[in-house]
Design a protein around this motif. Structure first.
Motif, PDB file in Angstrom:
ATOM      1  N   GLY A  26     -39.279  28.889  28.703  1.00  9.22           N
ATOM      2  CA  GLY A  26     -38.947  27.965  28.359  1.00  9.22           C
ATOM      3  C   GLY A  26     -39.221  28.041  26.822  1.00  9.22           C
ATOM      4  O   GLY A  26     -38.473  29.418  26.401  1.00  9.22           O
ATOM      5  N   THR A  27     -40.048  27.887  25.970  1.00  9.84           N
ATOM      6  CA  THR A  27     -39.851  27.435  24.096  1.00  9.84           C
ATOM      7  C   THR A  27     -40.897  28.351  23.549  1.00  9.84           C
ATOM      8  O   THR A  27     -40.755  28.466  22.298  1.00  9.84           O
ATOM      9  CB  THR A  27     -38.948  26.041  23.814  1.00  9.84           C
ATOM     10  OG1 THR A  27     -40.291  24.830  24.367  1.00  9.84           O
ATOM     11  CG2 THR A  27     -37.929  25.611  24.302  1.00  9.84           C
ATOM     12  N   GLY A  28     -42.272  28.379  24.067  1.00  7.32           N
ATOM     13  CA  GLY A  28     -43.114  28.788  23.550  1.00  7.32           C
ATOM     14  C   GLY A  28     -42.642  29.742  22.765  1.00  7.32           C
ATOM     15  O   GLY A  28     -41.841  30.505  23.064  1.00  7.32           O
ATOM     16  N   ALA A  29     -44.151  30.558  21.882  1.00  2.51           N
ATOM     17  CA  ALA A  29     -43.731  31.318  21.192  1.00  2.51           C
ATOM     18  C   ALA A  29     -44.590  32.612  21.685  1.00  2.51           C
ATOM     19  O   ALA A  29     -44.212  33.934  21.653  1.00  2.51           O
ATOM     20  CB  ALA A  29     -44.579  31.179  19.982  1.00  2.51           C
ATOM     21  N   VAL A  52     -37.070  40.216  22.536  1.00  2.00           N
ATOM     22  CA  VAL A  52     -38.142  38.791  23.673  1.00  2.00           C
ATOM     23  C   VAL A  52     -36.509  38.659  24.386  1.00  2.00           C
ATOM     24  O   VAL A  52     -36.138  37.454  23.936  1.00  2.00           O
ATOM     25  CB  VAL A  52     -39.403  38.965  23.762  1.00  2.00           C
ATOM     26  CG1 VAL A  52     -39.918  37.823  24.839  1.00  2.00           C
ATOM     27  CG2 VAL A  52     -40.519  39.608  22.694  1.00  2.00           C
ATOM     28  N   ALA A  53     -36.679  39.256  25.613  1.00  2.00           N
ATOM     29  CA  ALA A  53     -34.941  38.811  26.606  1.00  2.00           C
ATOM     30  C   ALA A  53     -33.829  37.974  25.803  1.00  2.00           C
ATOM     31  O   ALA A  53     -33.716  36.781  25.866  1.00  2.00           O
ATOM     32  CB  ALA A  53     -35.352  37.591  26.907  1.00  2.00           C
ATOM     33  N   GLY A  54     -34.062  38.532  24.322  1.00  2.00           N
ATOM     34  CA  GLY A  54     -32.276  37.920  23.647  1.00  2.00           C
ATOM     35  C   GLY A  54     -32.986  37.077  22.683  1.00  2.00           C
ATOM     36  O   GLY A  54     -31.835  36.684  21.511  1.00  2.00           O
ATOM     37  N   GLN A  55     -34.030  36.988  23.148  1.00  2.00           N
ATOM     38  CA  GLN A  55     -34.389  35.777  21.918  1.00  2.00           C
ATOM     39  C   GLN A  55     -35.505  36.114  19.992  1.00  2.00           C
ATOM     40  O   GLN A  55     -35.711  35.391  19.366  1.00  2.00           O
ATOM     41  CB  GLN A  55     -35.276  34.892  22.527  1.00  2.00           C
ATOM     42  CG  GLN A  55     -35.679  34.319  23.454  1.00  2.00           C
ATOM     43  CD  GLN A  55     -34.118  33.383  23.451  1.00  2.00           C
ATOM     44  OE1 GLN A  55     -34.058  32.259  23.058  1.00  2.00           O
ATOM     45  NE2 GLN A  55     -33.028  33.829  24.112  1.00  2.00           N
ATOM     46  N   GLY A  56     -34.648  37.994  19.967  1.00  2.00           N
ATOM     47  CA  GLY A  56     -35.281  38.175  18.794  1.00  2.00           C
ATOM     48  C   GLY A  56     -37.157  38.736  18.782  1.00  2.00           C
ATOM     49  O   GLY A  56     -37.162  38.662  20.358  1.00  2.00           O
ATOM     50  N   PRO A  57     -37.300  39.277  17.448  1.00  2.00           N
ATOM     51  CA  PRO A  57     -38.813  39.400  18.027  1.00  2.00           C
ATOM     52  C   PRO A  57     -40.047  38.738  18.535  1.00  2.00           C
ATOM     53  O   PRO A  57     -40.028  37.449  18.724  1.00  2.00           O
ATOM     54  CB  PRO A  57     -39.333  39.598  16.868  1.00  2.00           C
ATOM     55  CG  PRO A  57     -38.004  39.802  15.610  1.00  2.00           C
ATOM     56  CD  PRO A  57     -37.313  39.305  16.257  1.00  2.00           C
ATOM     57  N   LEU A  58     -40.743  38.827  19.040  1.00  2.00           N
ATOM     58  CA  LEU A  58     -41.897  38.039  20.079  1.00  2.00           C
ATOM     59  C   LEU A  58     -43.076  36.968  18.942  1.00  2.00           C
ATOM     60  O   LEU A  58     -43.022  38.055  17.628  1.00  2.00           O
ATOM     61  CB  LEU A  58     -43.290  38.806  19.964  1.00  2.00           C
ATOM     62  CG  LEU A  58     -44.371  38.296  20.902  1.00  2.00           C
ATOM     63  CD1 LEU A  58     -43.983  37.528  21.727  1.00  2.00           C
ATOM     64  CD2 LEU A  58     -45.488  39.411  21.288  1.00  2.00           C
ATOM     65  N   ARG A  59     -42.503  35.972  18.882  1.00  4.38           N
ATOM     66  CA  ARG A  59     -43.222  35.408  17.463  1.00  4.38           C
ATOM     67  C   ARG A  59     -44.672  35.062  18.124  1.00  4.38           C
ATOM     68  O   ARG A  59     -45.496  34.809  17.112  1.00  4.38           O
ATOM     69  CB  ARG A  59     -42.386  33.822  17.343  1.00  4.38           C
ATOM     70  CG  ARG A  59     -41.249  33.993  17.257  1.00  4.38           C
ATOM     71  CD  ARG A  59     -40.462  33.077  17.515  1.00  4.38           C
ATOM     72  NE  ARG A  59     -40.039  32.196  17.861  1.00  4.38           N
ATOM     73  CZ  ARG A  59     -40.264  31.360  19.358  1.00  4.38           C
ATOM     74  NH1 ARG A  59     -41.207  30.285  18.534  1.00  4.38           N
ATOM     75  NH2 ARG A  59     -40.127  31.399  20.449  1.00  4.38           N
ATOM     76  N   GLY A  60     -45.745  35.203  19.314  1.00  4.08           N
ATOM     77  CA  GLY A  60     -46.756  34.549  19.694  1.00  4.08           C
ATOM     78  C   GLY A  60     -47.052  35.931  19.994  1.00  4.08           C
ATOM     79  O   GLY A  60     -47.103  37.120  19.271  1.00  4.08           O
TER      80      GLY A  60
END
Length: 295
Positions: free
Chosen positions: A137-140, A188-196
């Protein structure tokens, strides 16, 4: 013997002579060439770079560590004028020593510490092993699950679900998650650092709860919280392997919350466990949707 002494081939004693013979005979002689060479304190006079000047004041230093420090000193000199990129520690170790694990070993010695060697001095960094993860999904926030089969069914379910705020599902790899958790602050999964937040859910057994608690203590860069709704789904399920688990000294009450911990008392009293695979995947989808409604 007098001739040998005069030629410095041997050394005669000053007092230890046998006077019962004529002429008197020495009780022993010393052969200078056979005397072990003195090791000295070469590190005290070595021309260290300023960054390694502290080495000269060390009271002792093995030959191996002295050689390692000279190698680092040479590397610092060669790279002084360069803008070095920060690289993972084993890449720097391979560059300096041609041995990728040598810096790992040196970090456990007295050479590393305040005002001594550091990874920053060597322009390298230690990155935790990655956490396997899949975008759903797109969530943080992310959901971290302990077991691999739970990971796969959860990834499939949340990829096909709508209206949830979970951005990725991570596999905690059983007991190894505390060693990996710091990597979530990197990617995280190639999406950059954890945002949440990293919401954690595992088996309800001593290893499962201790793994969760340990993960919260590793780093301040990643917030690990219990996916309480999923742990709550275990309440009322049949106890597995009763009598096989020792819950004395188990941790998790404060992290999971006293109310939920007490609701699962029957599992601990039976010295059993509940695996997360007993919770239907539909419950995970409901939890994710309810999680979205509270975001």
């Amino acid at each position: 013997m007098l001739e040998l002494s005069q030629d410095a081939v041997i050394e005669l004693p000053k007092r230890a002579w046998d006077n019962s013979t004529v002429p008197a005979q020495p009780r022993f002689v010393t052969v200078p060439a056979a005397r072990p060479a003195g090791r000295g304190r070469a590190w005290c006079v070595f021309p260290w770079r300023a960054e390694l000047g502290w080495v000269a004041s060390l009271p002792t230093l093995s030959d191996v560590l002295f050689e390692d420090l000279v190698t680092i000193n040479d590397w610092l000199g060669r790279t002084e004028a360069q803008e070095l990129p920060v690289v993972p520690v084993r890449y720097r170790s391979a560059e300096i020593f041609a041995r990728e694990k040598r810096l790992d070993e040196l970090e456990r010695t007295k050479l590393f510490g305040a005002e001594r060697l550091s990874l920053s001095l060597l322009a390298c960094v230690r990155i935790a092993p990655p956490v396997p993860a899949a975008v759903v999904g797109t969530g943080a926030d992310v959901l971290v699950v302990e077991n691999s089969d739970t990971y796969w069914v959860t990834v499939d379910a949340l990829r096909n679900a709508r209206g949830h705020a979970i951005g990725a599902v991570c596999w905690g790899s059983g007991k190894t998650f505390p060693a990996q958790v710091s990597s979530l602050a990197v990617d995280v999964a190639g999406q950059g650092p954890l945002r949440g937040t990293a919401w954690y859910w595992g088996d309800f057994d001593p290893a499962g709860t201790s793994t969760a608690v340990l993960a919260t203590q590793v780093t301040r860069d990643v917030r690990v919280r219990p996916a309480s709704g999923l742990w709550a789904e275990m309440v009322g399920l049949a106890v597995q392997e009763a009598g096989e688990f020792n819950w004395s000294g188990a941790v998790g009450r404060e992290w999971l919350g006293p109310e939920l911990w007490d609701r699962l008392e029957y599992v601990r009293s039976a010295h059993g466990r509940i695996a997360q695979e007993l919770v239907p995947v539909d419950a995970v989808v409901r939890w994710a949707a309810d999680h979205h409604s509270h975001c």
